[in-house]
Design a protein around this motif. Structure first.
Motif: not given
Length: 326
Positions: A270-284
């Motif tokens: 859930p965290a990975l998918e949300l972050w991907r949808r938000l479009g932020f850099a993975p390292e953040r």
């Protein structure tokens, strides 16, 4: 930037506070917390436990719930005694601990919507009473934090969590009156923002739908703690603005009640998918997201509570080691 991987929301099952503390310090050592055990009864619940911290506002239990009283009585003393035993246990289990510690209290607006005034109306119905309640709670929280620091001198930082499940209803004007036949007027957002600034850099936890992400961002909170499943597509823009502003997210990724625990990759998803949808850099991701159960664990079995916390911690390691994973 947040330096913690995982923690719990606050409540635990059962009545053995020492065992709950052992679980917390053993399973989420990066950000342990003082667990709450509402199964112990009057004064151990979210509202009663926090009401015990109020300065010059004693409380008692009526058939309708907690009420401001003229003087401290048996119910107030019971709540104080529960908290004192918990602090004694914290000192015993965490005597050599060095690091941050999380403390949870009922937030001012959920408290105002739950506690009644002496004449029976909810505190939320009276703006003057709400101001007094917020001031009393702010002082009580400051005293509580000072007491914890005195007992555990190795604590480097206290992370204060305000539990506000009632906040969306306060803002929407859906909190019922004491009689239950009406609804209390909606509270203006600026009043809520102003009140939250009375507390030191809080994490605000809200496990109800319609989390007011924009309001919490403008109030300057440190982080928002929320069930990841409550972040629908319509809320993502507000969540993105919150993240862009540097506000942290405590994301609930596991049920708060017994269920089959999946492997760490599924827990982290859930965290990975949300972050991907938000479009932020993975390292953040790892610097702004802390993983937790979706809500408190009071309704779970002790075995599940003990397993859910390390599951969150191990999933959080996935976020740090491979934030771009599918």
């Amino acid at each position: 930037m947040l330096t913690w991987e995982a923690t719990g929301v606050g409540s635990h099952p059962g009545e053995d506070h020492l065992e709950a503390l052992r679980v917390v310090f053993g399973e989420v050592p990066g950000l342990p917390y003082l667990p709450e055990l509402p199964a112990r009864g009057v004064g151990a619940d979210l509202v009663g436990r926090t009401a015990a911290l109020l300065v010059d506002l004693p409380v008692e239990v009526q058939p309708s719930g907690w009420r401001i009283a003229d003087r401290p009585g048996r119910d107030h003393q019971r709540a104080v005694d529960h908290l004192r035993r918990d602090l004694d246990g914290l000192e015993e289990i965490g005597h050599d601990y060095a690091g941050p510690l999380k403390l949870q209290v009922c937030g001012p607006w959920t408290l105002a919507g739950a506690v009644e005034l002496r004449h029976g109306d909810k505190a939320l119905s009276d703006p003057g009473a709400v101001r007094d309640l917020i001031a009393s709670l702010a002082q009580g929280v400051a005293d509580h934090c000072a007491e914890v620091r005195r007992r555990l001198p190795g604590v480097t930082e206290i992370v204060l969590q305000l539990d506000e499940p009632g906040l969306p209803g306060v803002l929407a004007g859906t909190v019922p009156t004491a009689s239950g036949f009406g609804r209390l007027a909606a509270v203006e957002g600026w009043r809520v923002e102003e009140s939250l600034r009375s507390f030191p850099d809080p994490v605000v936890h809200c496990c109800a739908p319609s989390v007011p992400f924009t309001l919490l961002r403008t109030a300057g909170v440190r982080a928002v703690s929320v069930d990841a499943s409550l972040i629908g597509r319509r809320a993502e823009e507000a969540v993105g603005e919150l993240v862009e502003a540097g506000v942290g997210l405590f994301l609930g990724v596991l049920p708060g009640r017994d269920s089959r625990l999946p492997d760490v990759g599924v827990v982290a998803k859930p965290a990975l998918e949300l972050w991907r949808r938000l479009g932020f850099a993975p390292e953040r991701l790892a610097g702004q997201v802390v993983l937790t159960p979706a809500c408190g664990l009071a309704g779970a079995s002790p075995a599940y509570a003990k397993a859910a916390l390390p599951a969150c911690r191990k999933a959080a390691q996935v976020l740090r080691e491979d934030p771009a994973s599918e």
